[in-house]
Write a protein that holds these residues in place. Structure first.
Motif, PDB file in Angstrom:
ATOM      1  N   GLU A 265       0.808  -1.216   0.000  1.00 58.40           N
ATOM      2  CA  GLU A 265       0.000   0.000   0.000  1.00 58.40           C
ATOM      3  C   GLU A 265       0.845   1.272   0.000  1.00 58.40           C
ATOM      4  OE1 GLU A 265      -2.914  -0.230   3.103  1.00 58.40           O
ATOM      5  OE2 GLU A 265      -3.802  -2.073   2.326  1.00 58.40           O
ATOM      6  N   ALA A 266       2.137   1.128  -0.261  1.00 57.71           N
ATOM      7  CA  ALA A 266       2.976   2.317  -0.385  1.00 57.71           C
ATOM      8  C   ALA A 266       2.571   3.131  -1.607  1.00 57.71           C
ATOM      9  CB  ALA A 266       4.446   1.921  -0.483  1.00 57.71           C
ATOM     10  N   VAL A 267       2.106   2.432  -2.638  1.00 54.89           N
ATOM     11  CA  VAL A 267       1.462   3.078  -3.782  1.00 54.89           C
ATOM     12  C   VAL A 267       0.196   2.271  -4.050  1.00 54.89           C
ATOM     13  CG1 VAL A 267       2.951   1.770  -5.376  1.00 54.89           C
ATOM     14  CG2 VAL A 267       1.660   3.714  -6.216  1.00 54.89           C
ATOM     15  N   ASN A 268      -0.925   2.953  -4.047  1.00 61.07           N
ATOM     16  CA  ASN A 268      -2.213   2.254  -4.096  1.00 61.07           C
ATOM     17  C   ASN A 268      -2.678   1.996  -5.524  1.00 61.07           C
ATOM     18  OD1 ASN A 268      -3.214   1.960  -1.264  1.00 61.07           O
ATOM     19  ND2 ASN A 268      -2.933   4.184  -1.246  1.00 61.07           N
ATOM     20  N   SER A 269      -3.262   0.826  -5.718  1.00 63.43           N
ATOM     21  CA  SER A 269      -3.934   0.535  -6.974  1.00 63.43           C
ATOM     22  C   SER A 269      -5.314   1.186  -6.965  1.00 63.43           C
ATOM     23  CB  SER A 269      -4.078  -0.978  -7.170  1.00 63.43           C
ATOM     24  OG  SER A 269      -4.776  -1.258  -8.365  1.00 63.43           O
ATOM     25  N   VAL A 270      -5.710   1.704  -8.102  1.00 65.84           N
ATOM     26  CA  VAL A 270      -7.044   2.293  -8.242  1.00 65.84           C
ATOM     27  C   VAL A 270      -7.731   1.637  -9.435  1.00 65.84           C
ATOM     28  CG1 VAL A 270      -6.361   4.497  -7.238  1.00 65.84           C
ATOM     29  CG2 VAL A 270      -6.189   4.168  -9.714  1.00 65.84           C
ATOM     30  N   ASN A 271      -9.046   1.739  -9.491  1.00 66.03           N
ATOM     31  CA  ASN A 271      -9.732   1.256 -10.685  1.00 66.03           C
ATOM     32  C   ASN A 271     -10.459   2.396 -11.368  1.00 66.03           C
ATOM     33  OD1 ASN A 271     -12.465   1.429  -9.531  1.00 66.03           O
ATOM     34  ND2 ASN A 271     -11.855  -0.327  -8.286  1.00 66.03           N
ATOM     35  N   ALA A 397      15.022  -9.569  -6.591  1.00 69.96           N
ATOM     36  CA  ALA A 397      14.917  -8.554  -5.540  1.00 69.96           C
ATOM     37  C   ALA A 397      15.333  -9.108  -4.179  1.00 69.96           C
ATOM     38  CB  ALA A 397      13.490  -8.031  -5.465  1.00 69.96           C
ATOM     39  N   THR A 398      15.775  -8.197  -3.321  1.00 77.26           N
ATOM     40  CA  THR A 398      16.104  -8.514  -1.934  1.00 77.26           C
ATOM     41  C   THR A 398      15.146  -7.758  -1.021  1.00 77.26           C
ATOM     42  OG1 THR A 398      18.437  -8.782  -2.492  1.00 77.26           O
ATOM     43  CG2 THR A 398      17.897  -8.422  -0.167  1.00 77.26           C
ATOM     44  N   GLU A 399      14.593  -8.450  -0.050  1.00 79.77           N
ATOM     45  CA  GLU A 399      13.668  -7.802   0.877  1.00 79.77           C
ATOM     46  C   GLU A 399      14.399  -6.705   1.648  1.00 79.77           C
ATOM     47  OE1 GLU A 399      10.227  -9.052   4.138  1.00 79.77           O
ATOM     48  OE2 GLU A 399      11.686 -10.542   3.447  1.00 79.77           O
ATOM     49  N   ILE A 400      13.781  -5.531   1.755  1.00 77.56           N
ATOM     50  CA  ILE A 400      14.504  -4.387   2.325  1.00 77.56           C
ATOM     51  C   ILE A 400      14.231  -4.174   3.808  1.00 77.56           C
ATOM     52  CG2 ILE A 400      14.559  -3.230   0.088  1.00 77.56           C
ATOM     53  CD1 ILE A 400      12.386  -1.316   1.134  1.00 77.56           C
ATOM     54  N   GLY A 401      13.180  -4.751   4.337  1.00 77.64           N
ATOM     55  CA  GLY A 401      12.887  -4.577   5.754  1.00 77.64           C
ATOM     56  C   GLY A 401      11.999  -3.377   6.029  1.00 77.64           C
ATOM     57  N   VAL A 402      11.358  -3.391   7.202  1.00 77.85           N
ATOM     58  CA  VAL A 402      10.379  -2.364   7.541  1.00 77.85           C
ATOM     59  C   VAL A 402      11.023  -0.985   7.654  1.00 77.85           C
ATOM     60  CG1 VAL A 402       8.750  -1.588   9.306  1.00 77.85           C
ATOM     61  CG2 VAL A 402       8.848  -4.010   8.681  1.00 77.85           C
ATOM     62  N   HIS A 403      12.151  -0.897   8.310  1.00 75.15           N
ATOM     63  CA  HIS A 403      12.785   0.407   8.503  1.00 75.15           C
ATOM     64  C   HIS A 403      13.104   1.067   7.168  1.00 75.15           C
ATOM     65  CE1 HIS A 403      15.196   3.589  10.233  1.00 75.15           C
ATOM     66  NE2 HIS A 403      16.191   3.270   9.428  1.00 75.15           N
ATOM     67  N   ALA A 404      13.684   0.298   6.241  1.00 74.73           N
ATOM     68  CA  ALA A 404      14.024   0.852   4.927  1.00 74.73           C
ATOM     69  C   ALA A 404      12.760   1.258   4.168  1.00 74.73           C
ATOM     70  CB  ALA A 404      14.830  -0.168   4.122  1.00 74.73           C
ATOM     71  N   LEU A 405      11.685   0.471   4.310  1.00 79.68           N
ATOM     72  CA  LEU A 405      10.425   0.812   3.653  1.00 79.68           C
ATOM     73  C   LEU A 405       9.883   2.132   4.196  1.00 79.68           C
ATOM     74  CD1 LEU A 405       8.061   0.133   1.760  1.00 79.68           C
ATOM     75  CD2 LEU A 405       7.040  -1.193   3.621  1.00 79.68           C
ATOM     76  N   TRP A 406       9.968   2.307   5.509  1.00 77.86           N
ATOM     77  CA  TRP A 406       9.496   3.561   6.092  1.00 77.86           C
ATOM     78  C   TRP A 406      10.288   4.759   5.555  1.00 77.86           C
ATOM     79  CZ3 TRP A 406       8.810   2.169  12.020  1.00 77.86           C
ATOM     80  CH2 TRP A 406       7.724   1.306  12.151  1.00 77.86           C
ATOM     81  N   LEU A 408      11.632   4.975   2.597  1.00 77.57           N
ATOM     82  CA  LEU A 408      11.153   5.218   1.239  1.00 77.57           C
ATOM     83  C   LEU A 408       9.812   5.960   1.264  1.00 77.57           C
ATOM     84  CD1 LEU A 408      11.911   1.848  -0.618  1.00 77.57           C
ATOM     85  CD2 LEU A 408      13.168   4.015  -0.799  1.00 77.57           C
ATOM     86  N   GLN A 409       8.946   5.566   2.185  1.00 81.49           N
ATOM     87  CA  GLN A 409       7.647   6.223   2.280  1.00 81.49           C
ATOM     88  C   GLN A 409       7.795   7.676   2.728  1.00 81.49           C
ATOM     89  OE1 GLN A 409       4.862   2.279   3.093  1.00 81.49           O
ATOM     90  NE2 GLN A 409       5.453   3.531   4.826  1.00 81.49           N
ATOM     91  N   ALA A 410       8.756   7.946   3.582  1.00 80.25           N
ATOM     92  CA  ALA A 410       9.016   9.325   3.982  1.00 80.25           C
ATOM     93  C   ALA A 410       9.506  10.149   2.790  1.00 80.25           C
ATOM     94  CB  ALA A 410      10.040   9.359   5.113  1.00 80.25           C
ATOM     95  N   LYS A 411      10.363   9.551   1.946  1.00 80.11           N
ATOM     96  CA  LYS A 411      10.824  10.224   0.733  1.00 80.11           C
ATOM     97  C   LYS A 411       9.653  10.511  -0.202  1.00 80.11           C
ATOM     98  CE  LYS A 411      15.579   8.428   0.511  1.00 80.11           C
ATOM     99  NZ  LYS A 411      16.519   7.597  -0.291  1.00 80.11           N
ATOM    100  N   ARG A 412       8.763   9.530  -0.328  1.00 83.10           N
ATOM    101  CA  ARG A 412       7.583   9.717  -1.190  1.00 83.10           C
ATOM    102  C   ARG A 412       6.742  10.895  -0.704  1.00 83.10           C
ATOM    103  NH1 ARG A 412       3.383   5.743   0.441  1.00 83.10           N
ATOM    104  NH2 ARG A 412       3.400   7.333   2.080  1.00 83.10           N
ATOM    105  N   THR A 413       6.499  10.959   0.584  1.00 83.60           N
ATOM    106  CA  THR A 413       5.669  12.026   1.136  1.00 83.60           C
ATOM    107  C   THR A 413       6.298  13.392   0.900  1.00 83.60           C
ATOM    108  OG1 THR A 413       4.792  10.524   2.811  1.00 83.60           O
ATOM    109  CG2 THR A 413       4.568  12.882   3.241  1.00 83.60           C
ATOM    110  N   LYS A 414       7.607  13.488   1.096  1.00 80.53           N
ATOM    111  CA  LYS A 414       8.297  14.756   0.835  1.00 80.53           C
ATOM    112  C   LYS A 414       8.232  15.111  -0.641  1.00 80.53           C
ATOM    113  CE  LYS A 414      12.626  17.299   1.507  1.00 80.53           C
ATOM    114  NZ  LYS A 414      12.565  17.878   0.152  1.00 80.53           N
ATOM    115  N   LEU A 415       8.406  14.116  -1.513  1.00 80.50           N
ATOM    116  CA  LEU A 415       8.350  14.369  -2.948  1.00 80.50           C
ATOM    117  C   LEU A 415       6.972  14.913  -3.336  1.00 80.50           C
ATOM    118  CD1 LEU A 415       9.761  12.161  -5.774  1.00 80.50           C
ATOM    119  CD2 LEU A 415       7.402  12.934  -5.909  1.00 80.50           C
ATOM    120  N   CYS A 416       5.928  14.323  -2.782  1.00 77.20           N
ATOM    121  CA  CYS A 416       4.570  14.787  -3.098  1.00 77.20           C
ATOM    122  C   CYS A 416       4.373  16.228  -2.655  1.00 77.20           C
ATOM    123  CB  CYS A 416       3.545  13.881  -2.429  1.00 77.20           C
ATOM    124  SG  CYS A 416       3.445  12.218  -3.126  1.00 77.20           S
TER     125      CYS A 416
END
Length: 535
Positions: A265-271, A397-406, A408-416
């Protein structure tokens, strides 16, 4: 003895073909040869369809509904015509994944009986045949989304969208093919194989809603519903020259749909809707929002469809290229034509530099494989299905872990936030840009979803629309006169084949800000008028 994945897939394809009644299968003597690339004229030219069948399937939605709901046309006759048309389109393009022909005809008959008894339609969509992308769950039907291990695993519940459509009076009659996990820009998988473009069968119909785009372009559907997580509505719409609306998350219900990356859900699918006219797109949007879907989907926003006035003069930012891949010659020419025409019509168009686009596309790619590809691998494993070449990033791919995902999500929010600030400062109404680098492209050659994917990260509303220009091998030669923007760009430009895409429609993309579905539809109408295209 356990069946191999090849045997399971073969049996599923055979069952799909067997579900088509014999009288709807193209006779051998009428079947177009493989060398016939454009098969859109087959229904009119072959003599295989009755006059009424052609009439029903070529009528626009408002008249179709008026004729059915007035009782002049029977819903069962209209449904039968669309079922036959979809069956033929499948035989020519391999666009279907499931058929609901008996259920659809029974449903249509019940709607006719209700209208006759009560004098009233069941709802605003009474009698309207609607096609669905494969991931929309329908009780008793598979939603394989291309995975062999999900064959013969029928759904036990409906997607919320399905329930809303049924309540509104729609007739659901087919589900359409997608790529594996719905994560490839061409519709190909190990279960059903490849869907081809009815305008030119050597070219792709796009993905992941490529079964829908092929069916609609082949007039086997007047209205279909697809999904979009990186361009999966807009890319196939552009490849086949039809319209689509990519809404922001929360405008249309998504609950209980199937996904190959469930929980991502870091990037949501829409219909959203796919159709041959902008009016049909708006009709669908109004109808769905009018059902108050937020009462059934907890993530759906309680926003009624709003009336907007965008005025007669738009201020649009123009993205000539996204800094990663240069559009191929037909798309460059189409965009320049559109900009010139809109400026002549009095609109204010300014260059919009693609700042933050490459970062957004990089984030999108990282989000998709943040689990190390485990979701995809676990679905493939039960039948030992191999991962397709197009899906190798999920294998590697290599699993990045929760901390790394967070992070990335912080970067996404700032980018937006940064992108919104720049948009607001520029005073834009919208952005005009390519939908893809291509008009369409030969099978296996679709690369780069940056033009669409950036707006998934931003969650902006967007319409992809045919702009009235067709690829022309004389006008669109391969020489760009510029240095490649990237390695991918160099490959795309080297592979560009003007002969292959000659005559294919070119689409552009109009983007509004988040949750501005009404505005982007209204702006598209103004843009089409500026281009001299009848709406």
């Amino acid at each position: 003895m356990t069946r191999s994945w090849q045997d399971i897939a073969k049996a599923k394809r055979a069952a799909l073909l067997e579900s088509i009644p014999a009288e709807w299968r193209i006779p051998t003597d009428l079947m177009p040869p493989e060398s016939q690339l454009d098969v859109t004229g087959f229904p009119q030219e072959s003599g295989f369809f009755a006059e009424d069948e052609l009439k029903y399937t070529s009528t626009k939605i408002p008249e179709l509904l008026q004729q059915i709901q007035s009782g002049k046309w029977k819903a069962v006759d209209v449904t039968s015509a669309f079922c036959k048309r979809a069956a033929v389109c499948h035989e020519l393009t391999n666009c279907l994944s499931e058929t609901l022909f008996p259920e659809a005809l029974e449903r249509a008959k019940a709607l006719d009986d209700h209208l006759q008894k009560t004098g009233k339609p069941v709802g605003p969509l009474h009698g309207l045949p609607i096609s669905l992308k494969d991931n929309f769950n329908i009780i008793g039907k598979d939603s394989t989304i291309g995975f062999v291990s999900w064959v013969d695993q029928p759904a036990t519940y409906n997607t919320v969208m399905v329930d809303l459509l049924i309540k509104a009076g729609a007739v659901l009659y087919v589900k359409t093919n997608v790529p594996t996990a719905m994560m490839i820009a061409e519709s190909v998988n190990n279960t059903f194989g490849r869907t081809v473009n009815p305008l030119n069968r050597k070219l792709t119909s796009g993905g992941s809603s490529g079964g829908e785009s092929a069916l609609i372009a082949g007039q086997g559907s007047v209205l279909g519903i697809g999904t979009d997580i990186g361009g999966s509505l807009r890319i196939p719409a552009a490849c086949t020259g039809i319209f689509t609306l990519r809404p922001s998350f929360g405008r249309f219900p998504t609950a209980n749909a199937k996904s190959g990356l469930a929980g991502q859900e870091a990037v949501n699918s829409v219909n959203g809707p796919m159709a041959r006219t902008l009016n049909d797109i708006e009709f669908f949007a109004k109808s769905v929002v009018g059902t108050e879907p937020w009462k059934l989907d907890p993530k759906c926003l309680p926003i009624p469809w709003r009336s907007v006035d965008v005025g007669r003069k738009l201020r649009l930012g123009v993205i000539w290229n996204d800094g990663m891949v240069m559009p191929t010659p037909p798309v460059r020419r189409a965009l320049k034509h559109a900009v010139d025409k809109l400026q002549q019509a009095g609109h204010d168009l300014v260059e919009w530099k693609p700042e933050l686009h490459s970062e957004a596309v990089d984030l999108l790619a990282q989000f998709f494989v943040a689990d190390g590809g485990k979701s995809v691998k676990e679905i493939l494993a039960p039948v030992d299905e191999p991962i397709r070449e197009e899906m190798l990033p999920y294998r590697d791919a290599t699993e990045i872990g929760v901390h790394a995902l967070w992070q990335l999500q912080a970067k996404r929010t700032k980018l937006c936030k940064d992108y919104l600030d720049r948009w607001t400062q520029a005073g834009l109404d919208g952005i005009l840009c390519p939908t893809t680098p291509f008009a369409t492209v030969e099978h296996g050659k679709f690369k780069h979803v940056g033009y669409t994917g950036v707006f998934n990260i931003l969650d902006y509303s967007a319409v992809s629309f045919p702009c009235g220009i067709e690829a022309d091998k004389q006008l669109d030669n391969a020489k760009s006169g510029t240095e490649p923007l990237s390695q991918v760009d160099a490959q795309i430009q080297a592979e560009y084949n003007a002969e292959a895409v000659h005559g294919m429609p070119v689409s552009l993309q109009l983007v509004a800000n988040r949750l501005e579905e009404e505005k982007v539809v209204a702006m598209t109408r103004v843009v089409l008028e500026g281009l001299g295209i009848a709406v």
